[in-house]
Design a protein around this motif. Sequence first.
Motif, PDB file in Angstrom:
ATOM      1  N   ASP A 143       0.807  -1.218   0.000  1.00 22.88           N
ATOM      2  CA  ASP A 143       0.000   0.000   0.000  1.00 22.88           C
ATOM      3  C   ASP A 143       0.842   1.272   0.000  1.00 22.88           C
ATOM      4  O   ASP A 143       0.301   2.376  -0.030  1.00 22.88           O
ATOM      5  CB  ASP A 143      -0.920   0.010   1.225  1.00 22.88           C
ATOM      6  N   PHE A 144       2.175   1.135   0.031  1.00 22.40           N
ATOM      7  CA  PHE A 144       3.030   2.320  -0.002  1.00 22.40           C
ATOM      8  C   PHE A 144       2.936   2.988  -1.372  1.00 22.40           C
ATOM      9  O   PHE A 144       2.950   2.303  -2.406  1.00 22.40           O
ATOM     10  CB  PHE A 144       4.491   1.940   0.233  1.00 22.40           C
ATOM     11  N   PRO A 145       2.858   4.320  -1.424  1.00 22.91           N
ATOM     12  CA  PRO A 145       2.948   4.999  -2.719  1.00 22.91           C
ATOM     13  C   PRO A 145       4.338   4.801  -3.313  1.00 22.91           C
ATOM     14  O   PRO A 145       5.319   4.621  -2.576  1.00 22.91           O
ATOM     15  CB  PRO A 145       2.700   6.472  -2.362  1.00 22.91           C
ATOM     16  N   ILE A 146       4.421   4.809  -4.632  1.00 21.27           N
ATOM     17  CA  ILE A 146       5.703   4.619  -5.326  1.00 21.27           C
ATOM     18  C   ILE A 146       6.028   5.887  -6.122  1.00 21.27           C
ATOM     19  O   ILE A 146       5.184   6.411  -6.833  1.00 21.27           O
ATOM     20  CB  ILE A 146       5.648   3.411  -6.282  1.00 21.27           C
ATOM     21  N   VAL A 147       7.258   6.365  -5.974  1.00 23.45           N
ATOM     22  CA  VAL A 147       7.681   7.555  -6.706  1.00 23.45           C
ATOM     23  C   VAL A 147       9.051   7.294  -7.333  1.00 23.45           C
ATOM     24  O   VAL A 147       9.883   6.590  -6.753  1.00 23.45           O
ATOM     25  CB  VAL A 147       7.731   8.793  -5.766  1.00 23.45           C
ATOM     26  N   GLU A 148       9.264   7.824  -8.534  1.00 23.39           N
ATOM     27  CA  GLU A 148      10.533   7.644  -9.236  1.00 23.39           C
ATOM     28  C   GLU A 148      11.375   8.912  -9.098  1.00 23.39           C
ATOM     29  O   GLU A 148      10.846  10.016  -9.134  1.00 23.39           O
ATOM     30  CB  GLU A 148      10.275   7.361 -10.726  1.00 23.39           C
ATOM     31  N   VAL A 149      12.699   8.733  -8.922  1.00 26.92           N
ATOM     32  CA  VAL A 149      13.594   9.886  -8.839  1.00 26.92           C
ATOM     33  C   VAL A 149      14.761   9.708  -9.792  1.00 26.92           C
ATOM     34  O   VAL A 149      15.196   8.585 -10.070  1.00 26.92           O
ATOM     35  CB  VAL A 149      14.121  10.116  -7.413  1.00 26.92           C
ATOM     36  N   SER A 150      15.265  10.840 -10.296  1.00 23.83           N
ATOM     37  CA  SER A 150      16.374  10.850 -11.238  1.00 23.83           C
ATOM     38  C   SER A 150      17.305  12.008 -10.925  1.00 23.83           C
ATOM     39  O   SER A 150      16.849  13.139 -10.723  1.00 23.83           O
ATOM     40  CB  SER A 150      15.844  10.990 -12.675  1.00 23.83           C
ATOM     41  N   GLU A 158      11.619  17.075  -5.897  1.00 24.08           N
ATOM     42  CA  GLU A 158      10.595  17.993  -5.404  1.00 24.08           C
ATOM     43  C   GLU A 158       9.267  17.255  -5.253  1.00 24.08           C
ATOM     44  O   GLU A 158       8.534  17.462  -4.269  1.00 24.08           O
ATOM     45  CB  GLU A 158      10.442  19.174  -6.362  1.00 24.08           C
ATOM     46  N   ASN A 159       8.967  16.380  -6.218  1.00 27.44           N
ATOM     47  CA  ASN A 159       7.754  15.571  -6.129  1.00 27.44           C
ATOM     48  C   ASN A 159       7.792  14.659  -4.907  1.00 27.44           C
ATOM     49  O   ASN A 159       6.783  14.493  -4.199  1.00 27.44           O
ATOM     50  CB  ASN A 159       7.587  14.719  -7.394  1.00 27.44           C
ATOM     51  N   LEU A 160       8.961  14.062  -4.654  1.00 22.16           N
ATOM     52  CA  LEU A 160       9.118  13.202  -3.485  1.00 22.16           C
ATOM     53  C   LEU A 160       8.941  14.007  -2.201  1.00 22.16           C
ATOM     54  O   LEU A 160       8.252  13.569  -1.270  1.00 22.16           O
ATOM     55  CB  LEU A 160      10.487  12.528  -3.499  1.00 22.16           C
ATOM     56  N   TYR A 161       9.551  15.178  -2.139  1.00 18.86           N
ATOM     57  CA  TYR A 161       9.444  16.043  -0.959  1.00 18.86           C
ATOM     58  C   TYR A 161       7.981  16.380  -0.676  1.00 18.86           C
ATOM     59  O   TYR A 161       7.517  16.288   0.467  1.00 18.86           O
ATOM     60  CB  TYR A 161      10.245  17.312  -1.192  1.00 18.86           C
ATOM     61  N   ASN A 162       7.245  16.737  -1.716  1.00 20.60           N
ATOM     62  CA  ASN A 162       5.822  17.071  -1.534  1.00 20.60           C
ATOM     63  C   ASN A 162       5.013  15.857  -1.096  1.00 20.60           C
ATOM     64  O   ASN A 162       4.074  15.980  -0.295  1.00 20.60           O
ATOM     65  CB  ASN A 162       5.261  17.643  -2.838  1.00 20.60           C
ATOM     66  N   LEU A 163       5.385  14.681  -1.605  1.00 16.47           N
ATOM     67  CA  LEU A 163       4.693  13.454  -1.197  1.00 16.47           C
ATOM     68  C   LEU A 163       4.995  13.141   0.268  1.00 16.47           C
ATOM     69  O   LEU A 163       4.106  12.708   1.009  1.00 16.47           O
ATOM     70  CB  LEU A 163       5.114  12.286  -2.087  1.00 16.47           C
ATOM     71  N   ILE A 164       6.246  13.365   0.687  1.00 20.23           N
ATOM     72  CA  ILE A 164       6.599  13.156   2.095  1.00 20.23           C
ATOM     73  C   ILE A 164       5.749  14.046   2.983  1.00 20.23           C
ATOM     74  O   ILE A 164       5.197  13.602   3.996  1.00 20.23           O
ATOM     75  CB  ILE A 164       8.101  13.440   2.331  1.00 20.23           C
ATOM     76  N   LEU A 165       5.613  15.335   2.606  1.00 20.12           N
ATOM     77  CA  LEU A 165       4.797  16.265   3.394  1.00 20.12           C
ATOM     78  C   LEU A 165       3.362  15.768   3.505  1.00 20.12           C
ATOM     79  O   LEU A 165       2.750  15.818   4.574  1.00 20.12           O
ATOM     80  CB  LEU A 165       4.816  17.656   2.754  1.00 20.12           C
ATOM     81  N   LYS A 166       2.823  15.274   2.397  1.00 21.46           N
ATOM     82  CA  LYS A 166       1.450  14.780   2.388  1.00 21.46           C
ATOM     83  C   LYS A 166       1.301  13.553   3.276  1.00 21.46           C
ATOM     84  O   LYS A 166       0.352  13.454   4.069  1.00 21.46           O
ATOM     85  CB  LYS A 166       1.038  14.446   0.953  1.00 21.46           C
ATOM     86  N   GLU A 167       2.233  12.618   3.154  1.00 21.36           N
ATOM     87  CA  GLU A 167       2.155  11.385   3.934  1.00 21.36           C
ATOM     88  C   GLU A 167       2.348  11.657   5.427  1.00 21.36           C
ATOM     89  O   GLU A 167       1.666  11.072   6.267  1.00 21.36           O
ATOM     90  CB  GLU A 167       3.215  10.389   3.438  1.00 21.36           C
TER      91      GLU A 167
END
Length: 284
Positions: A143-150, A158-167
């Motif tokens: 159930d963990f969200p999955i995010v890709e980084v490069s 930045e997308n990961l950072y925003n997802l961390i804030l949301k979670e």
Amino acid sequence: MKNIVIGTAGHIDHGKTTLVKMLTNINTDTMKEEKERGMTIDLGFAPLNIPSGDIISIIDVPGHEKFIKNMVAGAKGINFVLFLIACDDGIMPQTIEHKEILKLLGIKNGIIVLSKRDLVTSERVDEVRSQISQEFKEEFFKDFPIVEVSLKDSSTYENLYNLILKEVENFDFSSSNNIQNIFRLDIDKIYSPKGIGTIVSGTTIGNINKGDTLTLYPQKINIKIKGIQNHGKDLEYISSQQRCALNITGATAKEIERGNLLTNSKTITNSKIIDVVFNRLSEG
């Protein structure tokens, strides 16, 4: 926001330390050997600043099998994980080992981060996602969200950072078994800077004040809190679920080992009985 400690997990060279640096601008590999070998050996720590003004602590743990005991020492204090899987390698031996350790520790919140996205094709990413679905199909990780980084695209971080804030904002503290009223500190680092004295660090459970007296176990040595710091900031007290460094008197660095416990002497009693719970891990 209540205090949250985030830890990294994943196979060696899957980008854990790089991820922390991209999020915090801090390189947690500080040892000479770590820099020479390009791998994390001991625990690293960094603060993640968020818009509310609060600070999230991040613990960077080693992935190599030889340093699993160091990984466990760091994972013991976290309640949210950034679980890294490199797109080129996919699921590897320490991926599985770290997953099992997180299960044993009851860490049920986190994000799966697919690192090194720039090194592979979209087809390969789909393959790795399929591996994850298969490996984690019966786990809470599914159930963990999955995010890709490069590294070639800063917007992915930045997308990961925003997802961390949301979670983190939606974090369910009722699922965390680390929030208690009785203070305890499982020591994961000991050092003795010249002219400062003995410093021990760990993740707090419960609250502690400067000047309080605690007991070091299993040595049963009474110690006094001379000073408290959280990511370099001096404090008069510190609350539960925060990284801290305690300047203590009553014990030298040579008398303390990683894994020792600091707590109130009235919270622990001697016993000749031990309860043991066995958990069968996945076969490697």
